[in-house]
Design a protein around this motif. Sequence first.
Motif, PDB file in Angstrom:
ATOM      1  N   ARG A 189       0.827  -1.208   0.000  1.00  0.00           N
ATOM      2  CA  ARG A 189       0.000   0.000   0.000  1.00  0.00           C
ATOM      3  C   ARG A 189       0.861   1.257   0.000  1.00  0.00           C
ATOM      4  NH1 ARG A 189      -3.111  -1.545   3.842  1.00  0.00           N
ATOM      5  NH2 ARG A 189      -1.908  -0.579   5.515  1.00  0.00           N
ATOM      6  N   ASN A 229       1.119   4.133  -3.045  1.00  0.00           N
ATOM      7  CA  ASN A 229       0.579   5.448  -2.689  1.00  0.00           C
ATOM      8  C   ASN A 229       1.628   6.274  -1.938  1.00  0.00           C
ATOM      9  OD1 ASN A 229      -2.585   4.989  -3.232  1.00  0.00           O
ATOM     10  ND2 ASN A 229      -1.752   3.161  -2.231  1.00  0.00           N
ATOM     11  N   LYS A 256       0.582   9.538  -0.158  1.00  0.00           N
ATOM     12  CA  LYS A 256      -0.385   9.426   0.927  1.00  0.00           C
ATOM     13  C   LYS A 256       0.272   9.384   2.306  1.00  0.00           C
ATOM     14  CE  LYS A 256      -4.587   8.949  -0.954  1.00  0.00           C
ATOM     15  NZ  LYS A 256      -5.765   9.741  -0.520  1.00  0.00           N
ATOM     16  N   LYS A 287      -7.488   9.567  -4.640  1.00  0.00           N
ATOM     17  CA  LYS A 287      -7.997   8.218  -4.426  1.00  0.00           C
ATOM     18  C   LYS A 287      -6.848   7.250  -4.150  1.00  0.00           C
ATOM     19  CE  LYS A 287     -11.508   5.175  -6.373  1.00  0.00           C
ATOM     20  NZ  LYS A 287     -12.403   4.920  -7.533  1.00  0.00           N
ATOM     21  N   TRP A 288      -7.092   6.327  -3.231  1.00  0.00           N
ATOM     22  CA  TRP A 288      -6.098   5.307  -2.939  1.00  0.00           C
ATOM     23  C   TRP A 288      -5.966   4.354  -4.123  1.00  0.00           C
ATOM     24  CZ3 TRP A 288      -3.106   4.565   1.525  1.00  0.00           C
ATOM     25  CH2 TRP A 288      -3.370   5.432   2.581  1.00  0.00           C
TER      26      TRP A 288
END
Length: 478
Positions: A271, A275, A278, A292-293
Amino acid sequence: MHTLTLKLETNDAQEHELDKRFRVMCHIHNVLVKRSIKLLGRLSHDTSYQALKTNYLHSGKEEKKALSAQMKSFRESIGLSEYGLQSYIKVCGRKYKKLVSSSQVQKEATRVWKGVEKVLFSDGQHLHFKKEEDFDCIGGKSNTNGAKFDKESLSVVWNGLYLACRKPRNEKEVWYVHESLKDDISYCEIKRKIFNNGWHYYAIIVLKGEAPKKHRQEQKACSAGRTGIDIGVSTIAVVGEQEVVLQELAPRMNEYNRKIERILRKMDRSRRASNPDKYNGDGTINRKDRTKWVFSNHYRKLKRELRTAYRQKSAYIKQSHRELCAILIQNSNEFYVEKMNFRGLQKRAKKGTRKKRFGRSLNNRCPALFVSLLKEKAAQYGLSVMEVDTVSFRASQYDHITDTYTKSRLKERWKKIGSCMVQRDLYSAFLLKNSDRQGKHADRMLCDRSFKEFTAMHDKTIRKMKKDGISRKCCFGF
């Protein structure tokens, strides 16, 4: 009533069709939840209903009956009832009548209504919507509508979809299936479970009558005798007429937990790699980034592995408990166990208090599930399970020789009874075994009569555990 589970042998086209039907039923479920939340909100803002509720809480028994009837009439008038939800969802159900039957839609309305009842009359806080991947069972109401199971061909016919069940593979399975299907079928459900390679589908056949009894257990379950069971959040102590047992519940649980932790770390790395914007420089999530992820295919594969690991963990706990119950019922016909409030032990501690909570241990060991399985198994063979009164019995504090109660700290795992040092949990199980018929306190006469035999079995078991390296200091005391 009892159930029989048979795996469905499906091809790609059938799995695609089944997946479509599960998506439809998940949508119907969420429509019902949305409707119920709206009506519950209407109740909370209606002054007349709230006045009736207030009067109900401060009224006598006879007045409560009249007020309860008025509140029920008001809820039914706005459609907040089991029949009201079933009537409301009819329109939505007709749109998908080629995929799901009316009885399956009604059964889903009944399931949502049970959740509404918890909010209205019990400790439920609010209703929850379901994601498609979390919706795993389509119910039924009869074997003539919806998913219909055929005994002769071992197959399910469901709105034009033909699904064959896997044939039993060994003699035990053949015997159990044959004996189960002698009873009349009440209804059939379709359930799915996640595996690494995708969904696997099962037919859950609900049959009238009792489940078949395995001959080996049925013969041995006749042996008379008492057994005391002191069950903790992660261990169990058992004292019977011929042996004592001290062990962890679901002893291989750590293997599954380590597997889950490894998958979670892999998912976190994947993840973060997908990203990068993020996250802040210190590794925390960047709350200002509203994009958006992004989840890679590798991440989605790991997510399936995680769900599979959780499913395997749950299945292992239940299987481990069932095996232990099968052993116990072979050596006794009476079981005495403390009535525990495990739900209270799992709640979070309040701020400012140092009271220990056991949520993680209860999740890993599931002692409440063991007690329910023991009751289920005992009822099947005509045995009795007595839940003693924890408040009056106080097994962990009692000394049958001095007839006194002495409080001890949780970390103190050994007690001195007369001239003997005994493990605390095993001694509690010994007292439970020698409970009076009302389950209020220990019978001193029975305790005195069997204490010598208990100490001999106790010492033999502890020596064997130490020799085999079976130890857990915080729970066993060695």
